[in-house]
Enzyme design. Structure first.
Site, PDB file in Angstrom:
ATOM      1  N   SER A   1     -10.133  -0.446   7.149  1.00 43.09           N
ATOM      2  CA  SER A   1      -9.504  -0.270   5.830  1.00 43.09           C
ATOM      3  C   SER A   1      -8.799  -1.488   5.260  1.00 43.09           C
ATOM      4  CB  SER A   1      -8.519   0.899   5.865  1.00 43.09           C
ATOM      5  OG  SER A   1      -9.209   2.124   5.895  1.00 43.09           O
TER       6      SER A   1
ATOM      7  N   SER B   1      -9.822   1.940   3.047  1.00 36.85           N
ATOM      8  CA  SER B   1      -8.940   2.719   2.204  1.00 36.85           C
ATOM      9  C   SER B   1      -7.921   1.904   1.417  1.00 36.85           C
ATOM     10  CB  SER B   1      -8.196   3.738   3.055  1.00 36.85           C
ATOM     11  OG  SER B   1      -7.297   3.086   3.940  1.00 36.85           O
TER      12      SER B   1
ATOM     13  N   LYS C   1       0.861  -1.181   0.000  1.00 38.45           N
ATOM     14  CA  LYS C   1       0.000   0.000   0.000  1.00 38.45           C
ATOM     15  C   LYS C   1       0.900   1.234   0.000  1.00 38.45           C
ATOM     16  CE  LYS C   1      -3.870   2.050   2.633  1.00 38.45           C
ATOM     17  NZ  LYS C   1      -4.728   1.924   3.827  1.00 38.45           N
TER      18      LYS C   1
END
Lengths: 487, 95
Positions: A175, A151, A76
């Site tokens: 997330s 997210s 990420k």
């Protein structure tokens, strides 16, 4: 190849049926072929990845290989990676080359994993649909008209489309778990303090926690094992040995008690989703688990309390973006205040601005007790509810999200309805507990996630239950249509 | 709690956040809705409950006061928008 388990890939590497360079190139080719339509990757790390793969091949040849040696993965874009752009999904950091590497990333690198690139995400991890990214939304490979969740939407979509066997994520209010549910993959957020936050760009420091996405609980266990551990560079890291997460995967769950919070199974829960979750619970029951109804009486206050604590911490953390030392700076500022205001105004998107403003508001003079202190008190009540529940049960189960993946744009202009898509996940962050999501079926051809919540530092038990569930079912092996082909 | 346009301007100033004039009203409406959600906390009486800052009640770990990092000024300043002689440049502050 793309649907092979980590163990199978590792054996193929050790037996030299395939080299890490070939395997890395294989997944790089899949990213290049498929990512144009799903937009899950912000930055590719092709050249450095192939060099790292070459090194992994040498280590395999000299017998110095572990399970992760030569295995490609994605990170990420919230994790700092030295020498490679780390954008956090924001215009603010579009030009930011991290000067150092996050501990979680280094540990995976030490274990021999090969980083193929950095994944798309909601800006500064603020969002539940991946639509707030400066680099554009991510599309859900199961239905390109829907969001992948957020997210960590890029990481989840990439693993779902089999663009990499593993990806990292972070979870502040859901997330990892919510995108794992929307994308039909397995995701785990460990206990707060288990994975180092050093080099993980801070959003809400008392809630943020790194974790793993994979096709299965077993694969996620291998990745999480490598990421976990005490780090003196993170002042909230917990100094306590890491359990062996693979040792107990095969244990029977006979006699284990699984709690179902009645507050998570009200009439508000979509009926089709309820059916899938109940079927999953039945499967666990058939494997010998006892099922018990429990109550988390204050859990309905978790979203309200979260939207004080998280924005308050975010407004403090994001004050470092001042246009002076790194990040976006506006053109020809007329004075220092203009420099701050325009750099931040131009560098941050709408949702980040909303949260900074909420944070500044609840912390401003005269409001602190009514909001911040109140939220911290509610937070304690929520933690105590879980503590009470874990006196009676070993694991808590629920749906991960109240709906399947929703359409792009559906909630984009309605922050409150977006925030409520995390109602089942946020309490876990407030309490600091470990949680995960595993695929448990489909509604309208879209994946449904089963959330499992464990007691503090019981990642091993959580993964054990998830793994046993995946021995009984094959939802986790399903690949979205169009992505099954070799390229 | 209803948040008005002037509140938005005040908060944005406190946070040194430039916002477009035409967006002030929509921020006011979004923030009002969010605070409406937040105020659901008032459903529960928390008198006497100690605020919780850390899930595991950990306190800040201390370390010996010794040098642990090397000077990396040049590496760190590579990301700076404007530097000179190892210093970060900002608009003139003192006339």
């Amino acid at each position: 190849m793309y649907n092979k388990s980590l163990k199978e890939l590792s054996i193929s590497l050790q037996n030299r049926d395939i080299s890490s360079v070939e395997l890395s190139q294989y997944f790089l080719d899949r990213i290049k072929h498929f990512d144009g339509e799903i937009n899950s990757v912000i930055t590719l790390n092709e050249d450095a990845a192939l060099l790292a793969a070459e090194q992994a091949d040498k280590n395999i040849q000299s017998g110095k290989a572990g399970l992760l040696t030569g295995i490609p993965l994605l990170h990420k874009d919230i994790f700092c990676t030295q020498g490679l752009r780390t954008s956090c999904g924001s215009k603010m950091l579009d030009n930011f080359i991290a000067p150092y590497t996050a501990t979680a990333v280094s540990q995976l690198e030490q274990a021999g994993a090969v980083m193929l690139g950095k994944t798309n995400m909601d800006e500064f991890a603020m969002g539940s649909s991946n639509e707030t990214s400066f680099y554009g939304g991510v599309k859900n490979p199961w239905d390109l008209n829907t969001v992948p969740g957020g997210s960590s939407g890029g990481s989840a979509a990439a693993v779902a489309a089999r663009l990499a066997p593993l990806a990292s994520g972070t979870d502040t209010g859901g997330s990892i778990r919510q995108p794992a549910a929307f994308c039909g993959i397995t995701g785990i957020k460990p206990t707060y303090g288990r994975v180092s936050r050093y080099g993980m760009i801070a959003f809400a420091s008392s809630l943020d926690q790194g974790g793993a996405f994979a096709k299965s609980a077993e694969d996620a266990a291998v990745m999480l094992q490598a990421m976990s551990g005490f780090d003196e560079k993170d002042s909230t890291s917990v100094d306590r040995p890491v359990d062996d997460l693979l040792d107990h995967l095969g244990d029977s769950i006979k006699g284990l008690t699984i709690g179902l919070p009645k507050e998570f199974f009200t009439d508000d829960l979509d009926n089709d989703i309820r059916e899938k979750v109940e079927a999953a619970v039945d499967a666990l029951k058939s494997a010998g688990a006892n099922i018990k109804e429990i109550s988390l009486p204050n859990i309905n206050l978790s979203v309200p309390a979260y939207y004080v604590v998280a924005p308050a911490e975010c407004s403090a953390n994001l004050s470092r973006f001042d246009g002076v030392r790194f990040g976006h700076r506006c053109d020809s500022p007329k004075d220092l205040e203009d420099l701050y205001k325009r750099s931040r105004g131009e560098g941050f998107g709408d949702e980040v601005k909303r949260r900074i403003m909420i944070g500044a508001y609840v912390l401003s003079a005269g409001y602190y007790d009514a909001y911040y202190k109140k939220a911290q008190q509610v937070r304690r009540l929520i933690r105590e509810d879980f503590a009470q529940a874990f006196k009676e049960v070993d694991i808590i189960a629920s749906a991960t999200a109240p709906s399947v993946a929703f359409s792009a744009g559906e909630k984009k202009d309605d922050p409150v309805s977006m925030y409520l898509s995390d109602i089942f996940t946020i309490g876990v962050n407030l309490a600091g507990l470990p949680g995960m999501s595993v695929p448990c079926g489909f509604v309208d051809k879209k994946p449904v996630g089963l959330q499992l919540i464990g007691n503090y530092f019981e990642e091993s038990r959580l993964l054990n239950v998830a793994h046993q569930y995946q021995q009984l079912t094959d939802w986790h092996l399903a690949v979205p249509a169009g992505y099954e082909k070799e390229v | 709690m209803s948040i008005q346009s002037e509140d938005v301007l005040k908060i944005a100033h406190l946070a040194r956040l430039g916002i477009q004039d035409e967006q002030v009203e929509s921020y006011a409406s979004d923030l009002t809705n969010i605070m409406g959600l937040v105020e659901q906390m008032n459903q529960v009486d928390t008198t006497g409950i100690e605020p919780m800052a850390h899930p595991l009640d950990q306190v800040q770990r201390l370390r010996p006061d010794v040098v642990s990092e090397k000077n990396q000024r040049e590496a760190l300043q590579k990301n700076a928008p404007d530097i000179q002689d190892g210093l970060f440049l900002v608009p003139r502050v003192i006339e």
